[in-house]
Scaffold this motif. Structure first.
Motif, PDB file in Angstrom:
ATOM      1  N   GLU A 256     -15.018 -10.672  11.067  1.00  0.00           N
ATOM      2  CA  GLU A 256     -13.573 -10.468  10.959  1.00  0.00           C
ATOM      3  C   GLU A 256     -13.229  -9.008  10.685  1.00  0.00           C
ATOM      4  OE1 GLU A 256     -12.966 -14.913   8.947  1.00  0.00           O
ATOM      5  OE2 GLU A 256     -12.041 -13.156   8.022  1.00  0.00           O
ATOM      6  N   THR A 257     -14.222  -8.175  10.594  1.00  0.00           N
ATOM      7  CA  THR A 257     -14.056  -6.752  10.217  1.00  0.00           C
ATOM      8  C   THR A 257     -13.111  -6.625   9.032  1.00  0.00           C
ATOM      9  OG1 THR A 257     -12.284  -6.348  11.846  1.00  0.00           O
ATOM     10  CG2 THR A 257     -14.564  -5.910  12.533  1.00  0.00           C
ATOM     11  N   SER A 258     -13.393  -7.429   8.009  1.00  0.00           N
ATOM     12  CA  SER A 258     -12.515  -7.441   6.848  1.00  0.00           C
ATOM     13  C   SER A 258     -13.291  -7.213   5.555  1.00  0.00           C
ATOM     14  CB  SER A 258     -11.757  -8.776   6.764  1.00  0.00           C
ATOM     15  OG  SER A 258     -12.637  -9.829   6.431  1.00  0.00           O
ATOM     16  N   PHE A 259     -12.555  -6.789   4.553  1.00  0.00           N
ATOM     17  CA  PHE A 259     -13.136  -6.560   3.222  1.00  0.00           C
ATOM     18  C   PHE A 259     -12.001  -6.762   2.225  1.00  0.00           C
ATOM     19  CE2 PHE A 259     -16.474  -5.453   0.514  1.00  0.00           C
ATOM     20  CZ  PHE A 259     -16.157  -4.407  -0.339  1.00  0.00           C
ATOM     21  N   HIS A 260     -11.516  -7.985   2.127  1.00  0.00           N
ATOM     22  CA  HIS A 260     -10.370  -8.297   1.283  1.00  0.00           C
ATOM     23  C   HIS A 260     -10.748  -8.322  -0.188  1.00  0.00           C
ATOM     24  CE1 HIS A 260      -8.545  -8.979   5.056  1.00  0.00           C
ATOM     25  NE2 HIS A 260      -8.774 -10.290   5.161  1.00  0.00           N
ATOM     26  N   LEU A 261      -9.841  -7.866  -1.001  1.00  0.00           N
ATOM     27  CA  LEU A 261     -10.053  -7.795  -2.449  1.00  0.00           C
ATOM     28  C   LEU A 261      -9.351  -8.967  -3.119  1.00  0.00           C
ATOM     29  CD1 LEU A 261     -11.120  -5.946  -4.847  1.00  0.00           C
ATOM     30  CD2 LEU A 261      -8.786  -5.046  -4.933  1.00  0.00           C
ATOM     31  N   THR A 262     -10.038  -9.638  -4.028  1.00  0.00           N
ATOM     32  CA  THR A 262      -9.439 -10.766  -4.727  1.00  0.00           C
ATOM     33  C   THR A 262      -9.713 -10.702  -6.223  1.00  0.00           C
ATOM     34  OG1 THR A 262     -11.379 -12.180  -4.396  1.00  0.00           O
ATOM     35  CG2 THR A 262      -9.653 -12.297  -2.717  1.00  0.00           C
ATOM     36  N   LYS A 263      -8.828 -11.380  -6.945  1.00  0.00           N
ATOM     37  CA  LYS A 263      -9.020 -11.589  -8.379  1.00  0.00           C
ATOM     38  C   LYS A 263      -8.368 -12.925  -8.697  1.00  0.00           C
ATOM     39  CE  LYS A 263      -8.310  -9.656 -12.985  1.00  0.00           C
ATOM     40  NZ  LYS A 263      -7.899  -8.480 -13.787  1.00  0.00           N
TER      41      LYS A 263
END
Lengths: 114, 115
Positions: free
Chosen positions: A71-78
């Motif tokens: 997905e060429t993604s690097f999503h940030l979560t908390k």
């Protein structure tokens, strides 16, 4: 060439709610991916980074991100936002043989409502 | 952890004068230092990359004669804004990295206001 796109220049969540900041990248070489946080009138602090190995990366202050090549993604979560998380967040990409240069996304301002 | 300092943290100067900003790596030797410029509510724009003992490499569109960068030692780089004008007012941030590491360590930034 490398580029980073952060979807949403501003995200607002309630305290205790999930934080999700989106980052997509483009890179012709295996990417190194970073998330930085910036508080007003301050420099940048590294939250986490991915270079190689495990695709789920845990960082400071309860943040984590997952590298998804497909997905060429690097999503940030908390999982649970805190008032102190309100800040500007930058996703950045680099890579091997890039001279250490970082390419930054446009930034996402996170607001946390009580 | 690796600490980078900048001095001054803010400066106000008159148009036409020159301003020098220092960037120091306090607890490591920085083989490479980077200088960024950030306008309000915008991202960081890389201005130049400097390696100790060699000339800085400037990004396209950045005037090397206006933004003089010196990296004289492994712990110090300086950015001099020559003949500053109001449009040079900005937040300038430096970062440093050491050989073999892909991470940059950022300074706290310098707020430049040109009157």
């Amino acid at each position: 060439a490398q580029s980073v796109t952060q979807l949403g220049s501003h995200v607002s969540v309630s305290e205790g709610a999930l934080v999700l900041l989106r980052c997509n990248y483009s890179s012709s070489v295996p990417p190194y991916l970073f998330w930085y946080v910036q508080y007003p009138n301050q420099g940048l602090q590294l939250l986490l980074k991915y270079t190689t190995g495990a695709t789920l990366v845990k960082g400071i202050n309860g943040f984590e991100a997952e590298f998804k090549k497909s997905e060429t993604s690097f999503h940030l979560t908390k999982p649970s936002a805190h008032m102190s998380d309100a800040a500007e967040y930058f996703c950045a990409v680099s890579g091997p043989n890039q001279g250490g240069k970082l390419i930054f996304g446009q930034g996402t301002e996170l607001s946390v409502k009580p | 952890g690796a600490v980078v300092s900048q001095h001054p943290s803010w400066v106000i100067c008159k148009s036409g004068t020159s301003v020098k900003i220092e960037c120091r790596s306090l607890d490591f030797q920085a083989t490479t230092m980077f200088w960024y410029r950030q306008f309000p509510k915008q991202s960081l724009m890389l201005m130049a990359t400097s390696n100790e003992g060699s000339k800085a490499t400037y990004e396209q569109g950045v005037e090397k004669d206006k933004f003089l960068i010196n990296h004289a030692s492994l712990t110090l780089s300086t950015l001099t804004v020559t003949s500053a004008h109001p449009e040079d007012s900005s937040f300038y941030i430096c970062s440093a990295s050491f050989e073999g590491d892909n991470e940059q360590f950022f300074g706290p930034g310098t707020r430049l206001t040109v009157l």
